[in-house]
Enzyme design. Sequence first.
Site, mmCIF file in Angstrom:
data_model
loop_
_atom_site.group_PDB
_atom_site.id
_atom_site.type_symbol
_atom_site.label_atom_id
_atom_site.label_comp_id
_atom_site.label_asym_id
_atom_site.label_seq_id
_atom_site.Cartn_x
_atom_site.Cartn_y
_atom_site.Cartn_z
ATOM 1 N N ASP A 106 0.825 -1.206 0.000
ATOM 2 C CA ASP A 106 0.000 0.000 0.000
ATOM 3 C C ASP A 106 0.861 1.258 0.000
ATOM 4 O O ASP A 106 2.067 1.198 0.240
ATOM 5 C CB ASP A 106 -1.030 -0.037 1.151
ATOM 6 C CG ASP A 106 -0.389 0.123 2.509
ATOM 7 O OD1 ASP A 106 0.252 1.159 2.742
ATOM 8 O OD2 ASP A 106 -0.546 -0.791 3.344
HETATM 9 N N1 URA Z 1 -0.137 -5.389 4.764
HETATM 10 C C1 URA Z 1 -0.399 -4.071 4.757
HETATM 11 O O1 URA Z 1 -1.026 -3.558 5.676
HETATM 12 N N2 URA Z 1 0.042 -3.336 3.750
HETATM 13 C C2 URA Z 1 0.749 -3.845 2.743
HETATM 14 O O2 URA Z 1 1.148 -3.125 1.837
HETATM 15 C C3 URA Z 1 1.014 -5.217 2.749
HETATM 16 C C4 URA Z 1 0.548 -5.970 3.782
#
Ligand code: URA
Length: 234
Positions: free
Chosen positions: A102
Amino acid sequence: MRLNKYLADCGVDSRRNCDEIIAQGRVKVNGKTVTRLGVDVDPENDSVSLDGRRLRQKRRDVYVMLHKPKGVVCTAKDDKGRKTVLDLVDVKARLFPVGRLDYDTEGLLLLTTDGQLAQTLTHPSHHIPKTYVARIFGELSEEEEKSLEKGVLLDGALTQPASVKVVEKDERTSRIEITIFEGRNRQVRRMLESVGKDVEFLKRVSVGELRLGGLSRGKYRFLTEKEINYLKSL
Ligand code: URA
């Protein structure tokens, strides 16, 4: 490029066997038979044929590991005009990210031209371990740790068993290592939120046996043959 390497890249045979094939007079370069070994060809401009059939080099897939920084999206284009991971990789080929991190998360992201591999590795039936380091506000109690390990409810479905370790604590925050075997949207953040913890920082440090190691934030490197073979074996 040496003619025997060119033939091997076209999938004819091993380099050594290609030497024999050349010596047998089966190969022409720009219409002329070549039997001498050690001849060079220009893959862009020379025409090479074997037994009268024109050869073409196979396109080699590209496999890259990027240390994605925070503040970059994993999609090819962003409607809000934000920087994407593709802006960070100077490769003239169509790369697909293998899964997502993310916007606020940094760490190991694989990118490849091998669409089939990217799809296979991100398919929900694959349970490749992915390890994250998180800094959370406050402490994680033993109970909370156990519940994260056993599974917590996200969108009405329990997360798969995970492994959780508290690595370090100070008065304000705790550093946690968490390994998950699936890849739901913002999974680690949401798991931690489900036990009431806010995340200050999140970084993915490994995917299966591949480690981010000392790769600097925003930098990328090509995977080794060994790493590529490992991914293909999964
Ligand atoms: N978990 C998350 O919260 N974000 C990511 O990008 C990957 C796993």
